[in-house]
Design a protein around this motif. Structure first.
Motif, mmCIF file in Angstrom:
data_model
loop_
_atom_site.group_PDB
_atom_site.id
_atom_site.type_symbol
_atom_site.label_atom_id
_atom_site.label_comp_id
_atom_site.label_asym_id
_atom_site.label_seq_id
_atom_site.Cartn_x
_atom_site.Cartn_y
_atom_site.Cartn_z
ATOM 1 N N LYS A 7 -3.966 -3.511 11.681
ATOM 2 C CA LYS A 7 -3.831 -2.412 10.722
ATOM 3 C C LYS A 7 -2.906 -2.764 9.563
ATOM 4 N N ASN A 8 -2.073 -3.797 9.710
ATOM 5 C CA ASN A 8 -1.196 -4.236 8.619
ATOM 6 C C ASN A 8 -1.848 -5.284 7.729
ATOM 7 N N GLU A 37 4.827 -2.601 15.821
ATOM 8 C CA GLU A 37 4.361 -1.526 14.937
ATOM 9 C C GLU A 37 2.945 -1.768 14.416
ATOM 10 N N ASP A 38 2.324 -2.855 14.789
ATOM 11 C CA ASP A 38 0.978 -3.203 14.355
ATOM 12 C C ASP A 38 -0.005 -2.944 15.498
ATOM 13 N N SER A 39 -1.289 -2.873 15.193
ATOM 14 C CA SER A 39 -2.315 -2.733 16.224
ATOM 15 C C SER A 39 -3.623 -3.317 15.707
ATOM 16 N N LEU A 40 -4.573 -3.528 16.602
ATOM 17 C CA LEU A 40 -5.862 -4.107 16.235
ATOM 18 C C LEU A 40 -6.780 -3.021 15.692
ATOM 19 N N VAL A 56 -10.812 -0.871 4.190
ATOM 20 C CA VAL A 56 -10.530 0.502 3.792
ATOM 21 C C VAL A 56 -9.198 0.916 4.409
ATOM 22 N N THR A 57 -8.310 1.531 3.588
ATOM 23 C CA THR A 57 -6.998 1.945 4.082
ATOM 24 C C THR A 57 -6.920 3.457 4.265
ATOM 25 N N TYR A 87 -2.100 1.752 5.939
ATOM 26 C CA TYR A 87 -2.600 0.801 6.934
ATOM 27 C C TYR A 87 -4.125 0.769 6.887
ATOM 28 N N LEU A 88 -4.695 -0.308 7.404
ATOM 29 C CA LEU A 88 -6.152 -0.449 7.429
ATOM 30 C C LEU A 88 -6.740 0.454 8.502
#
Length: 127
Positions: A7-8, A37-40, A56-57, A87-88
């Motif tokens: 997502k970053n 703090e990130d995820s797939l 797309v964010t 985030y994405l």
């Protein structure tokens, strides 16, 4: 080979057979070394990518990147500059003449042909 997007805005390259089966002992371990703090967000097959990748964010930014850049990218390459808090939310493969339809959770719709978004290099800000 698969590209895993976070997502970053980073891409992680991995082979499917390298992804372990989930079990309860893996709760706090990250196979992809993703920051806490990130995820797939998405997994794309490198071998079946179309001409472009659309990112797309959450803040409504959209970017189009040539698939060759994604194929040749190194591990942990960041593909989009994101504002604080953004985030994405979606990443997908398309061709230039494809019709794109995006819907938001509040009922807003966006419809366009992919070639209306110019192709950018990595580290784009989006439109």
């Amino acid at each position: 080979m698969k590209n895993v997007f976070t997502k970053n805005g980073k891409v992680i390259k991995t082979a499917v057979n390298d992804i372990p089966f989930y079990n309860s002992s893996m709760k706090n371990n990250s196979f992809f070394n993703v920051q806490e703090e990130d995820s797939l967000v998405s997994v794309l097959n490198v071998n079946t990518l179309k001409e472009n990748i659309i990112l797309v964010t959450a803040f409504g930014k959209i970017a189009r990147i040539n698939s060759e850049i994604v194929r040749k990218a190194r591990n942990n390459t960041k593909f989009m500059k994101l504002k604080t808090g953004d985030y994405l939310v979606s990443i997908f493969s398309c061709n230039s003449e494809d019709n794109i339809f995006i819907a938001t959770s509040n009922g807003t719709f966006l419809y366009f042909i992919a070639n209306k978004i110019r192709v950018s290099s990595k580290n784009v800000k989006g439109v």
